[in-house]
Design a protein around this motif. Structure first.
Motif, PDB file in Angstrom:
ATOM      1  N   ASP A 138     -17.605   6.272  34.731  1.00 52.35           N
ATOM      2  CA  ASP A 138     -17.619   7.733  34.747  1.00 52.35           C
ATOM      3  C   ASP A 138     -17.349   8.173  33.310  1.00 52.35           C
ATOM      4  OD1 ASP A 138     -18.104   7.930  37.448  1.00 52.35           O
ATOM      5  OD2 ASP A 138     -15.972   7.944  37.967  1.00 52.35           O
ATOM      6  N   ALA A 139     -18.420   8.392  32.561  1.00 51.11           N
ATOM      7  CA  ALA A 139     -18.308   8.714  31.140  1.00 51.11           C
ATOM      8  C   ALA A 139     -18.085  10.213  30.951  1.00 51.11           C
ATOM      9  CB  ALA A 139     -19.588   8.288  30.421  1.00 51.11           C
ATOM     10  N   LYS A 140     -17.207  10.534  30.000  1.00 50.04           N
ATOM     11  CA  LYS A 140     -17.003  11.941  29.677  1.00 50.04           C
ATOM     12  C   LYS A 140     -18.298  12.513  29.116  1.00 50.04           C
ATOM     13  CE  LYS A 140     -12.090  11.791  28.822  1.00 50.04           C
ATOM     14  NZ  LYS A 140     -10.989  12.046  27.901  1.00 50.04           N
ATOM     15  N   ILE A 141     -18.548  13.773  29.444  1.00 49.22           N
ATOM     16  CA  ILE A 141     -19.750  14.435  28.941  1.00 49.22           C
ATOM     17  C   ILE A 141     -19.542  14.667  27.445  1.00 49.22           C
ATOM     18  CG2 ILE A 141     -21.234  16.472  29.063  1.00 49.22           C
ATOM     19  CD1 ILE A 141     -21.410  14.744  31.552  1.00 49.22           C
ATOM     20  N   ASN A 142     -20.124  13.759  26.695  1.00 48.89           N
ATOM     21  CA  ASN A 142     -20.032  13.772  25.239  1.00 48.89           C
ATOM     22  C   ASN A 142     -21.281  13.033  24.767  1.00 48.89           C
ATOM     23  OD1 ASN A 142     -19.602  12.338  22.724  1.00 48.89           O
ATOM     24  ND2 ASN A 142     -17.442  12.873  22.849  1.00 48.89           N
ATOM     25  N   PRO A 143     -22.089  13.629  23.922  1.00 49.08           N
ATOM     26  CA  PRO A 143     -23.347  12.980  23.529  1.00 49.08           C
ATOM     27  C   PRO A 143     -23.179  11.567  22.967  1.00 49.08           C
ATOM     28  CG  PRO A 143     -23.317  15.257  22.776  1.00 49.08           C
ATOM     29  CD  PRO A 143     -21.954  14.966  23.334  1.00 49.08           C
ATOM     30  N   LYS A 144     -22.146  11.324  22.185  1.00 48.49           N
ATOM     31  CA  LYS A 144     -21.937   9.985  21.613  1.00 48.49           C
ATOM     32  C   LYS A 144     -21.577   8.978  22.698  1.00 48.49           C
ATOM     33  CE  LYS A 144     -20.653  11.218  16.905  1.00 48.49           C
ATOM     34  NZ  LYS A 144     -19.622  11.137  15.871  1.00 48.49           N
ATOM     35  N   THR A 145     -20.750   9.392  23.640  1.00 53.33           N
ATOM     36  CA  THR A 145     -20.352   8.492  24.729  1.00 53.33           C
ATOM     37  C   THR A 145     -21.552   8.159  25.610  1.00 53.33           C
ATOM     38  OG1 THR A 145     -18.124   9.439  24.713  1.00 53.33           O
ATOM     39  CG2 THR A 145     -18.787   8.226  26.686  1.00 53.33           C
ATOM     40  N   ILE A 146     -22.295   9.180  26.006  1.00 55.58           N
ATOM     41  CA  ILE A 146     -23.476   8.958  26.851  1.00 55.58           C
ATOM     42  C   ILE A 146     -24.473   8.051  26.123  1.00 55.58           C
ATOM     43  CG2 ILE A 146     -25.425  10.064  28.038  1.00 55.58           C
ATOM     44  CD1 ILE A 146     -22.673  10.760  29.287  1.00 55.58           C
ATOM     45  N   THR A 161     -19.714  18.719  35.723  1.00 57.83           N
ATOM     46  CA  THR A 161     -19.519  19.444  34.461  1.00 57.83           C
ATOM     47  C   THR A 161     -18.736  18.629  33.436  1.00 57.83           C
ATOM     48  OG1 THR A 161     -17.545  20.506  35.364  1.00 57.83           O
ATOM     49  CG2 THR A 161     -19.633  21.736  35.511  1.00 57.83           C
ATOM     50  N   LYS A 162     -17.971  17.630  33.885  1.00 57.82           N
ATOM     51  CA  LYS A 162     -17.133  16.857  32.966  1.00 57.82           C
ATOM     52  C   LYS A 162     -17.496  15.377  32.864  1.00 57.82           C
ATOM     53  CE  LYS A 162     -13.100  19.798  33.516  1.00 57.82           C
ATOM     54  NZ  LYS A 162     -11.684  19.875  33.827  1.00 57.82           N
ATOM     55  N   ILE A 163     -18.158  14.848  33.880  1.00 63.69           N
ATOM     56  CA  ILE A 163     -18.370  13.397  33.983  1.00 63.69           C
ATOM     57  C   ILE A 163     -19.841  13.074  34.260  1.00 63.69           C
ATOM     58  CG2 ILE A 163     -17.813  11.343  35.363  1.00 63.69           C
ATOM     59  CD1 ILE A 163     -15.440  12.272  33.726  1.00 63.69           C
ATOM     60  N   ALA A 164     -20.312  12.017  33.599  1.00 61.17           N
ATOM     61  CA  ALA A 164     -21.629  11.456  33.917  1.00 61.17           C
ATOM     62  C   ALA A 164     -21.388  10.072  34.507  1.00 61.17           C
ATOM     63  CB  ALA A 164     -22.491  11.345  32.667  1.00 61.17           C
ATOM     64  N   ARG A 165     -21.805   9.873  35.759  1.00 61.41           N
ATOM     65  CA  ARG A 165     -21.708   8.548  36.383  1.00 61.41           C
ATOM     66  C   ARG A 165     -22.865   7.719  35.856  1.00 61.41           C
ATOM     67  NH1 ARG A 165     -19.328   5.884  41.221  1.00 61.41           N
ATOM     68  NH2 ARG A 165     -17.520   6.787  40.239  1.00 61.41           N
TER      69      ARG A 165
END
Length: 183
Positions: A138-146, A161-165
């Protein structure tokens, strides 16, 4: 200017043990990831003792520079995974990356990738024993993290709104040589 990568041979990855937490990340100022440092210092060992998770640390020049915490979860029935179709009523196991953190000084130097490779190898070992379909985070919505997870083969399966699975399926073919990796 391109950041110099660290040689994977100079990194040691080991399970977290008593005595490793004291002094870890002291002097690191990382306001964006304060919760990752605090969780490591206050909760990582307790979570292991309660058999909820396992944490692995990366050492470079005798200092902890990164860590990952993993635990087993069952696939969410309401969240389809690309490339997977169940033929039974049972949901498959996944290895959840609950936390993955690298200190700012060592980001973009392949430390996170090496840690992901280590975690993927753990998942592959689990797969041979009890079954493990893949890795999920569950990655934080942040372009570098994604972008980091996408570069390493993860596919986004769901977003709030906060997490990308994000999901990475473990290849079913066996790794046959020491030079072959899952990524």
């Amino acid at each position: 200017m391109r950041t110099k990568r660290l040689n994977p041979k100079d990194l040691d990855i080991a399970p977290l043990k008593e005595g490793m937490v004291a002094g870890a990340f002291d002097g690191i100022v990382d306001s964006k990831c304060y919760d990752f440092i605090e969780w490591f210092k206050n909760d990582a060992l307790r979570s292991q003792k309660e058999r909820k998770s396992r944490t692995y640390v990366v050492y470079f020049e005798s200092k902890i520079i990164a860590y990952a915490t993993i635990s087993m979860v069952l696939k969410d029935k309401n969240n389809p995974l690309p490339g997977f179709v169940s033929t039974t009523k049972f949901e498959p196991q996944l290895l959840l990356i609950g936390r993955l953190y690298t200190i700012p000084k060592h980001r973009s130097k392949e430390v996170g990738r090496e840690l992901l490779k280590y975690v993927a190898a753990q998942a592959k070992d689990i797969d041979t024993i009890t079954g493990c379909l893949g890795l999920v985070v569950d990655a934080k919505i942040n372009p570098k993290t994604i972008s980091f997870y996408e570069r390493n083969g993860f596919i986004e399966t769901n977003r709030t709104t906060k997490i990308a699975r994000m999901f990475f399926m473990i290849p079913s073919k066996p790794v046959t040589s020491p030079n072959e990796t899952l990524f």
